[in-house]
Write a protein that holds these residues in place. Structure first.
Motif, short mmCIF file in Angstrom:
data_model
loop_
_atom_site.label_atom_id
_atom_site.label_comp_id
_atom_site.label_asym_id
_atom_site.label_seq_id
_atom_site.Cartn_x
_atom_site.Cartn_y
_atom_site.Cartn_z
N ASP A 1 15.10 19.00 33.49
CA ASP A 1 14.74 20.59 33.68
C ASP A 1 13.92 21.15 32.80
O ASP A 1 14.13 21.47 31.57
N ILE A 2 12.58 21.14 33.54
CA ILE A 2 11.54 21.54 32.45
C ILE A 2 11.56 22.80 32.40
O ILE A 2 11.04 23.16 31.21
N LEU B 1 2.59 20.33 25.91
CA LEU B 1 2.57 19.43 26.64
C LEU B 1 3.09 19.78 28.17
O LEU B 1 2.92 19.47 29.22
N LEU B 2 4.59 20.53 27.86
CA LEU B 2 5.20 20.58 29.35
C LEU B 2 4.48 22.08 29.94
O LEU B 2 4.53 21.96 31.03
N LEU B 3 3.87 22.82 29.31
CA LEU B 3 3.19 23.93 29.97
C LEU B 3 2.02 23.26 30.81
O LEU B 3 1.65 23.77 31.93
N LEU B 4 1.22 22.22 30.05
CA LEU B 4 0.07 21.53 30.66
C LEU B 4 0.68 20.75 32.08
O LEU B 4 0.06 20.87 33.05
N GLN B 5 1.92 20.09 31.76
CA GLN B 5 2.33 19.35 32.97
C GLN B 5 2.91 20.08 33.98
O GLN B 5 2.52 19.98 35.29
N ARG B 6 3.36 21.43 33.62
CA ARG B 6 3.81 22.12 34.84
C ARG B 6 2.60 22.95 35.50
O ARG B 6 2.60 22.97 36.68
N SER B 7 1.46 23.15 34.88
CA SER B 7 0.42 23.87 35.34
C SER B 7 -0.38 22.98 36.44
O SER B 7 -0.66 23.31 37.45
N GLY B 8 -0.27 21.43 36.14
CA GLY B 8 -0.88 20.49 36.69
C GLY B 8 0.08 20.26 38.21
O GLY B 8 -0.44 19.99 39.02
N ARG B 9 1.46 20.67 38.03
CA ARG B 9 2.13 20.30 39.22
C ARG B 9 1.93 21.52 40.18
O ARG B 9 2.08 21.29 41.34
N MET B 10 1.59 22.56 39.55
CA MET B 10 1.35 23.97 40.46
C MET B 10 -0.01 23.82 41.18
O MET B 10 0.35 24.77 42.06
N ARG B 11 -0.78 23.05 40.98
CA ARG B 11 -1.95 22.94 41.57
C ARG B 11 -1.87 22.41 43.08
O ARG B 11 -1.14 21.72 43.29
#
Length: 84
Positions: free
Chosen positions: A17-18, A74-84
């Protein structure tokens, strides 16, 4: 309280649950900032000397904030990578 929120955020992250983990980490960072502001207003004892107990509390709060901020980044970067 902030430590328990950090642990809850880590637990939620392990469960996948990110988004909720990010929300909790934002709360932890905000609470630490608030705590540090109030702690720095009380950094001296009655004799004008720095209180050792308060200095330890400030140090612990800063460490907690650093851990939460790092995990949040780290989580914000991870989430932004998933949204692309």
């Amino acid at each position: 309280m902030t430590e328990s929120l950090l642990l809850e955020a880590q637990s939620l992250l392990l469960e996948g649950d990110i988004d909720t983990s990010i929300d909790l980490l934002k709360t932890v960072v905000s609470q630490c900032n608030s705590d540090l502001a109030s702690q720095q207003n009380h950094t001296t004892d009655g004799n004008g000397d720095r209180s050792t107990t308060n200095a330890d509390t400030v140090h612990n709060t800063r460490q907690l904030r650093q851990v939460a901020a790092y995990q949040l980044a780290l989580l914000l970067l991870q989430r932004s990578g998933r949204m692309r």
